[in-house]
Design a protein around this motif. Sequence first.
Motif, PDB file in Angstrom:
ATOM      1  N   SER A  35       0.832  -1.200   0.000  1.00  0.00           N
ATOM      2  CA  SER A  35       0.000   0.000   0.000  1.00  0.00           C
ATOM      3  C   SER A  35       0.860   1.240   0.000  1.00  0.00           C
ATOM      4  O   SER A  35       2.022   1.216   0.418  1.00  0.00           O
ATOM      5  N   GLN A  57      -8.027  -9.830  -6.720  1.00  0.00           N
ATOM      6  CA  GLN A  57      -8.368  -8.723  -5.822  1.00  0.00           C
ATOM      7  C   GLN A  57      -8.177  -7.403  -6.559  1.00  0.00           C
ATOM      8  O   GLN A  57      -7.104  -7.124  -7.080  1.00  0.00           O
ATOM      9  N   SER A  58      -9.223  -6.578  -6.594  1.00  0.00           N
ATOM     10  CA  SER A  58      -9.104  -5.262  -7.211  1.00  0.00           C
ATOM     11  C   SER A  58      -8.381  -4.312  -6.266  1.00  0.00           C
ATOM     12  O   SER A  58      -8.551  -4.398  -5.045  1.00  0.00           O
ATOM     13  N   SER A  60      -7.444  -0.911  -4.135  1.00  0.00           N
ATOM     14  CA  SER A  60      -8.270   0.029  -3.384  1.00  0.00           C
ATOM     15  C   SER A  60      -7.659   1.415  -3.486  1.00  0.00           C
ATOM     16  O   SER A  60      -6.434   1.555  -3.542  1.00  0.00           O
ATOM     17  N   TYR A  61      -8.504   2.438  -3.490  1.00  0.00           N
ATOM     18  CA  TYR A  61      -8.055   3.819  -3.591  1.00  0.00           C
ATOM     19  C   TYR A  61      -8.785   4.703  -2.582  1.00  0.00           C
ATOM     20  O   TYR A  61      -9.973   4.508  -2.329  1.00  0.00           O
ATOM     21  N   LYS A  66      -8.873   8.946  -6.478  1.00  0.00           N
ATOM     22  CA  LYS A  66      -9.541   8.145  -7.514  1.00  0.00           C
ATOM     23  C   LYS A  66      -9.628   8.922  -8.818  1.00  0.00           C
ATOM     24  O   LYS A  66      -9.962  10.096  -8.834  1.00  0.00           O
ATOM     25  N   GLU A 104      -5.999  -9.014   1.494  1.00  0.00           N
ATOM     26  CA  GLU A 104      -6.937  -7.982   1.088  1.00  0.00           C
ATOM     27  C   GLU A 104      -6.237  -6.624   0.984  1.00  0.00           C
ATOM     28  O   GLU A 104      -5.494  -6.249   1.885  1.00  0.00           O
ATOM     29  N   ARG A 106      -6.320  -3.658   1.978  1.00  0.00           N
ATOM     30  CA  ARG A 106      -6.920  -2.762   2.943  1.00  0.00           C
ATOM     31  C   ARG A 106      -6.212  -1.420   2.965  1.00  0.00           C
ATOM     32  O   ARG A 106      -5.028  -1.313   2.643  1.00  0.00           O
ATOM     33  N   LEU A 107      -6.930  -0.388   3.372  1.00  0.00           N
ATOM     34  CA  LEU A 107      -6.365   0.956   3.428  1.00  0.00           C
ATOM     35  C   LEU A 107      -6.100   1.437   4.859  1.00  0.00           C
ATOM     36  O   LEU A 107      -5.618   2.546   5.054  1.00  0.00           O
TER      37      LEU A 107
END
Length: 125
Positions: A35, A57-58, A60-61, A66, A104, A106-107
């Motif tokens: 990340s 897995q796509s 995340s932003y 975005k 995953e 995750r952010l």
Amino acid sequence: QVQPVESGGGLVQAGGSLRLSCAASGRTVSTNTISWFRQAPGKDRESVAAISWLGDQSPSYADSVKGRFTISRDNAKQRVYLQMNNLKPDDTAVYYCAARRGWEPRLEEEKYDYWGQGTQVTVSS
């Protein structure tokens, strides 16, 4: 010990582009997700984007990036990139690469175990 290493920061004018690179020392289970976070002067560190090495897995932003930033991976080079387009002065910050064991993307900052030293991105108006 996993040690992410960032590169690619610099000075750019508003509207310009930069590409950051993250290399985590060796592909291990501890680096299943990579990340990008950033911290502007006087502000808390915030998430930017995350990507998993798991193909289905796509990424995340964060809402603030975005449509302007794209995170990607190069399996052959074991690197993760952050392509930053249409940069704004508000994007000025130290950008950090972080790694976690989970799959995953995750952010949440607390999900990440390994952190790089950061690279400075400065966007002039």
